[in-house]
Structures are given as C-alpha cells and as structure tokens.
Design an enzyme around this catalytic site. Structure first.
Site, mmCIF file in Angstrom:
data_model
loop_
_atom_site.group_PDB
_atom_site.id
_atom_site.type_symbol
_atom_site.label_atom_id
_atom_site.label_comp_id
_atom_site.label_asym_id
_atom_site.label_seq_id
_atom_site.Cartn_x
_atom_site.Cartn_y
_atom_site.Cartn_z
ATOM 1 N N LYS A 122 19.602 -26.585 11.689
ATOM 2 C CA LYS A 122 19.183 -25.504 12.775
ATOM 3 C C LYS A 122 20.144 -24.610 13.103
ATOM 4 O O LYS A 122 19.881 -23.517 13.508
ATOM 5 C CB LYS A 122 18.541 -26.690 14.044
ATOM 6 N N GLU A 294 12.087 -22.718 14.895
ATOM 7 C CA GLU A 294 12.348 -23.070 13.692
ATOM 8 C C GLU A 294 11.377 -22.544 12.696
ATOM 9 O O GLU A 294 10.353 -22.088 12.957
ATOM 10 C CB GLU A 294 12.557 -24.639 13.619
ATOM 11 N N ARG A 298 6.779 -25.303 4.796
ATOM 12 C CA ARG A 298 5.694 -25.961 4.263
ATOM 13 C C ARG A 298 4.274 -25.476 4.697
ATOM 14 O O ARG A 298 4.069 -24.837 5.789
ATOM 15 C CB ARG A 298 5.688 -27.565 4.467
HETATM 16 C C1 MV4 Z 1 13.037 -26.860 23.296
HETATM 17 C C2 MV4 Z 1 12.279 -27.028 24.512
HETATM 18 C C3 MV4 Z 1 12.992 -26.528 25.430
HETATM 19 N N1 MV4 Z 1 14.017 -25.956 25.652
HETATM 20 N N2 MV4 Z 1 14.018 -26.345 23.280
HETATM 21 C C4 MV4 Z 1 10.591 -29.888 20.420
HETATM 22 C C5 MV4 Z 1 10.444 -30.081 18.878
HETATM 23 C C6 MV4 Z 1 11.305 -28.878 18.386
HETATM 24 N N3 MV4 Z 1 10.832 -28.257 17.388
HETATM 25 C C7 MV4 Z 1 11.980 -28.204 19.544
HETATM 26 N N4 MV4 Z 1 11.295 -28.638 20.786
HETATM 27 C C8 MV4 Z 1 11.614 -28.113 21.908
HETATM 28 N N5 MV4 Z 1 12.610 -27.583 22.050
HETATM 29 C C9 MV4 Z 1 14.629 -25.744 24.346
HETATM 30 N N6 MV4 Z 1 15.710 -25.172 24.210
HETATM 31 C C10 MV4 Z 1 11.045 -27.824 24.263
HETATM 32 C C11 MV4 Z 1 10.753 -28.353 23.236
HETATM 33 C C12 MV4 Z 1 9.466 -29.156 23.135
HETATM 34 C C13 MV4 Z 1 8.551 -28.780 22.356
HETATM 35 C C14 MV4 Z 1 8.668 -27.585 21.302
HETATM 36 C C15 MV4 Z 1 7.316 -27.351 20.562
HETATM 37 C C16 MV4 Z 1 6.328 -28.102 20.733
HETATM 38 C C17 MV4 Z 1 6.142 -29.115 21.617
HETATM 39 C C18 MV4 Z 1 7.263 -29.533 22.425
HETATM 40 C C19 MV4 Z 1 7.155 -30.495 23.374
HETATM 41 C C20 MV4 Z 1 8.243 -30.717 24.157
HETATM 42 C C21 MV4 Z 1 9.172 -30.186 24.150
#
Ligand code: MV4
Length: 503
Positions: A122, A294, A298
């Site tokens: 990442k 990200e 896939r």
């Molecule tokens: C975050 C965030 C809030 N702030 N990053 C969760 C999965 C991962 N791909 C990244 N995620 C998150 N990153 C920052 N700086 C909140 C989440 C997150 C979230 C992201 C995507 C889909 C669902 C989620 C559920 C909770 C938190």
C-alpha cells in the site's frame, strides 16, 4: 506481455463456487474449452458440472488445493490449457502465482505480476498515485519505524489517525487512534496483526476519515495502452469489511463527479502500468471529496452491477484482453443506463451476529423473472462446506431507476426460499425497505448504526411444510360443526409470509 491476438482454445478456472460457474459460462459462450479443478470437499460442487474436464487438486483446506500453485499449474499444463482464470479470492491477487504462470508460459488472465505486487504494497501504491496527481489520504510516505514517529506524524495530520498494514488491504490489521495515549498499544497490535496476517510487520499511518462512503471504479485496459472506465459502484453497505450490498450508480455521485472519478481511476491505472480488468477504490468523505484507497487487481464479486448498467461482459473482456486483442470499446460508447443492485447471499445468520450457518440446504427456490440475475452454485440437498467463504449466491436486479431496481430486488427476495440453513436474505429484505437506505443516506457505518439484527416478524417466512400443516388444521377446525354454545367463528389462519408489496 504482448501476444499475437488469438483466442485461447482451453482455459483452466482456478476457483470454485459461483465465480467458477460465472467464468465457465463465459468460456462456453466464447467457444473455449473449460477445465475446472476441485478439492475433496467439492466433489459434489456444481461448478464441476459446468466444465468440459475436471481435475481433483487435493484435500479440502484451501492451502492444499485452491492455493496450491504448483498443483494448479501442473494441471493446466497436463490438460493443455493456454491460460488460467483465477476468479476472485484464493490466488487472484497472488503475484507469486501470476509470476509462476508467466514463467511456465501460461497466460494469467489478469494484470502482470509486477502490477499485482506493486499495488499489493500500500505505501508503494500510494507513492505511485501521489506522484501522478491522484488524490491520496494525507499520510506517511513510508512504513513507520517506531511509535514516536507515529505520534509525530499523527500530530502533523491531526487526530484521529488510522494505522494500516503496508502489505495488507481489505481492513485487516487496521487500528484507529484517537489520541496520543492510545498510540503505544495500537502500534503494537497493528504490527503484530500485520505480521501474522500478511507475513510482513510493516505498518503506516493515515488521517482517519470518519463515516466515509466506499466508491470504486471499474476499469478495463488492454495490452496496447487503451483504457476505459465503466462507472462506479457504491459499496458502503458492509460489515467488518465484508460487503453485503453493492449498487451502480452510487446515489452519492452526480455526472460531473462520475467523470472526475473515472478520469482519476484511469490516471491511477496509467501510473500503475495496469492492464486487464481492475478496480480503483476510493473513499468519499462527508464533504464529497474523494481519495484513492487501493487498486484491486482482479475481477470483483460485485462486477455484475457494472455489467447490467453497461451491457459489457467483464469476464469476456478479461479473456479477450489476455488473449492479446485490443479493446473494442471506446469511452464515448460507454453510456451506463438505469440502476443495478446486488445482494450477497451468505450462509450466515443475520439475527445472530452473522454467525456462519452451514449444513444441508433442504429446500431451495431461486427467484427469477424480468431483470433478475442469479449467480449461484448451490442446489437442493447441497451441503455448504465449512472450508470456504460462506457466499452461496448473488442476487442482482436492474431497473430503469433506482426505485425500480429496489422494488424488483424486494420482489425477488420475497420469492427466494432457502431452508435448512440461515442466510442473509432477511437482512437484505430489511435494508431494501429501510428509509435511510432508500434515500441513499448511508455510510460504511450504516449496519452498525441501523441494523439491530432483529428482523421484525413480518420479515419472517413460514416454512412451506409448516404452512401446509397449519392450513390443513385450519380447514378441519373451520369446517367442523360448531358445538352447542360456541359462537361458530372460524379461526382464519393467515399466511404471515405474504404481505403487501413495497415499492
Ligand atoms: C480508511 C478509513 C478511514 N480513513 N482509511 C477499510 C478497508 C481498507 N481497504 C481501507 N479501509 C478504510 N480505510 C482512512 N484513512 C475507513 C476504511 C473503512 C472502509 C473502507 C472501505 C470500505 C468499508 C470500510 C469500512 C470501514 C472502514
């Protein structure tokens, strides 16, 4: 990899369940021979029936079968396959698997191993994006070396912050830190979780975005530098990073932002030297700003909602691109229409904290009808195995408008009968009727904030055998000659499973 455009003659599907069925169907329609693989737990799994040939690849645990790189490549070679489709999960984002395929002269249907590896790390992905002008969440450039550095950075970005695994993704090993006093223990746990989950203890820090929406953009890129975006998917309805409902378009995105998101996704893909199908994930904050999260290298579980709004078969496009064909689609020809929604049907009990509910399906009736798509692999009498993801089906509906797609989903969920195991169907019926959801007013915290886990009685179905017996008793009682002195009123039994339609 450049390749003379020629469609593969035979492809191995390195997966199981509904996605193996989905890929097999695309191969069949393209006139490509399909080879399936299965573990010992999957001898009776229906994906095998969709293949021209099927090979056993080992014991039930995925590490010994669906994750066994050598065995799968050996099976592909032995059966004369030119390519492997990994589906999602298992080896789909393994750069080692993609590299092993490349080394063995088998085409991995997906991006190059180098893109998978770069996007998998990442901090590396963030650096590439930032350097290309893609907005990233304020955060550290490099993995953290110690807790003191974490505190210094947190003060720079302002609390709350979030610690994430550099080699991670999908939420594992993340820790929210709301004040300096919490940093020490969060730093330690995050590092340990990163090490045990990803075999790499590297962690980094970002500003925490509270109650965001999760929006992702589907892209396609060929081997010759052409790329297109296919609109966004709204994936905020999730629980512990497991998505439950996805839709396209997002009720939070207008045409102007859609274009900006799409163009930003292509910028990200360009920066990553990306090819084949991919998804660029964004987080949308409450002010409407979006940031790169990200790249998923896939095909995704939720790809059907994009297929229904664009009319483009993403699996066929993946196969054509990997076969060496240039993209036949131009951006100006992509005009998403209407609204599509997907409900993931898991063998989990939504009234009991989504606990897995495995075992034999004693009765199954799948929904059907206009603009209803069912991606399924289970059948009546099938025993849902404990070894794999409990996703048993995906139900997708399309409508000219979002309310129409929702009404159709509500209707299809009503038709759906699964007995013998608990499923997420009652949860979906609850959400589709919920006012906040219908208004499009939700974030990634929606389930925690709104779902009590107690579907009201009207969401409970009376199993058909019980209904039959009750109806028979009712009939006997109501036709009996009233006893002397009785009022003679009949006990009018009502089928509580039937209610007025909601639209
Ligand atoms: C975050 C965030 C809030 N702030 N990053 C969760 C999965 C991962 N791909 C990244 N995620 C998150 N990153 C920052 N700086 C909140 C989440 C997150 C979230 C992201 C995507 C889909 C669902 C989620 C559920 C909770 C938190």
């Amino acid at each position: 990899m450049k390749r003379k455009p020629e469609l593969f003659k035979k492809v191995l599907v390195a997966n199981r369940g509904e996605i193996a069925v989905r890929v097999s169907r695309a191969l069949k329609e393209m006139g490509i021979e399909c080879v399936c693989v299965y573990s010992e737990a999957d001898r009776l799994s229906s994906h095998i029936a969709f293949a021209d040939e099927a090979y056993s690849i080992g014991p039930a645990p995925a590490t010994q079968s669906y994750l066994n790189i050598e065995r799968i490549i050996e099976t592909a070679k032995k059966s004369g396959c030119q390519a492997v489709h990994p589906g999602y999960g298992f080896l789909a984002e393994s750069h080692e698997f993609a590299r092993a395929c490349e080394d063995q002269g088998i085409v991995f249907i997906g991006p190059g191993s180098k893109s998978i590896e770069q996007m998998g790390f990442k901090t590396q992905a963030r650096k590439i994006m930032k350097g290309s002008g893609v907005p990233v969440i304020p955060g550290g450039e490099e993995p953290l070396s110690d807790e003191a550095e974490a505190i210094t950075l947190a003060e720079k970005f302002g609390y709350p912050v979030i610690i994430k695994a550099s080699a991670g993704g999908g939420g594992k090993g993340m820790r929210i830190v709301r004040a300096a006093g919490e940093m020490k223990s969060a730093f330690k746990t995050a590092r340990n979780e990163a090490e045990s989950a990803f075999g790499n203890p590297a962690i980094y820090i970002e500003k925490y975005i509270d109650r965001p929406r999760h929006i992702e953009v589907q892209i396609l890129a060929d081997n010759y530098g052409s790329m297109v975006y296919l609109g966004e998917r709204e994936c905020s309805i999730q629980r512990r990073y497991q998505k439950l409902i996805e839709e396209s378009p997002s009720p939070a995105i207008d045409a102007k932002k859609r274009k900006l998101l799409g163009e930003t996704a292509l910028k990200a893909a360009e920066a990553a030297g990306y090819r084949n199908a991919g998804t660029v994930e964004f987080i949308l904050d409450q002010s409407g700003r979006f940031y790169f999260l990200e790249v998923n290298t896939r095909l995704q579980v939720e790809h059907p909602v994009t297929e229904l709004t664009t009319g483009i078969d993403l699996v066929k496009e993946q196969i054509r691109i990997a076969s060496g064909f240039p993209l036949g689609i131009k951006q100006k020809d992509i005009k998403p229409e209407g609204s599509a929604i997907e409900c993931r049907i898991y063998a989990e009990d939504p009234s009991n904290d989504f606990l897995p509910s495995l075992g034999k399906i004693s009765r199954l009736r799948n929904p059907a009808g206009p603009w209803v798509r069912m991606e399924n692999y289970v059948y009546e009498g099938y025993d849902v195995p404990v070894y794999y993801d409990p996703l048993i089906a995906k139900l997708i509906t399309w409508g000219q408008t979002r309310p129409e797609a929702l009404a159709r989903m509500s209707r299809a969920l009503e038709e759906y009968v699964i007995e013998g195991i608990e499923t997420t169907i009652p949860f979906h019926i609850w959400v589709i009727r919920d006012e906040n959801f219908r208004k499009g007013d939700f974030s990634t915290s929606y389930i925690d904030e709104h779902y009590t886990g107690k579907p009201t009685d009207e969401h409970r179905k009376v199993p058909s055998d019980v209904a039959l017996i009750a109806a028979a008793i009712n009939r006997v009682e109501s036709t009996a000659v009233p006893k002397k002195g009785s009022t003679g009123t009949t006990n009018r039994w009502k089928d509580t499973s039937r209610r007025e339609g909601v639209s």
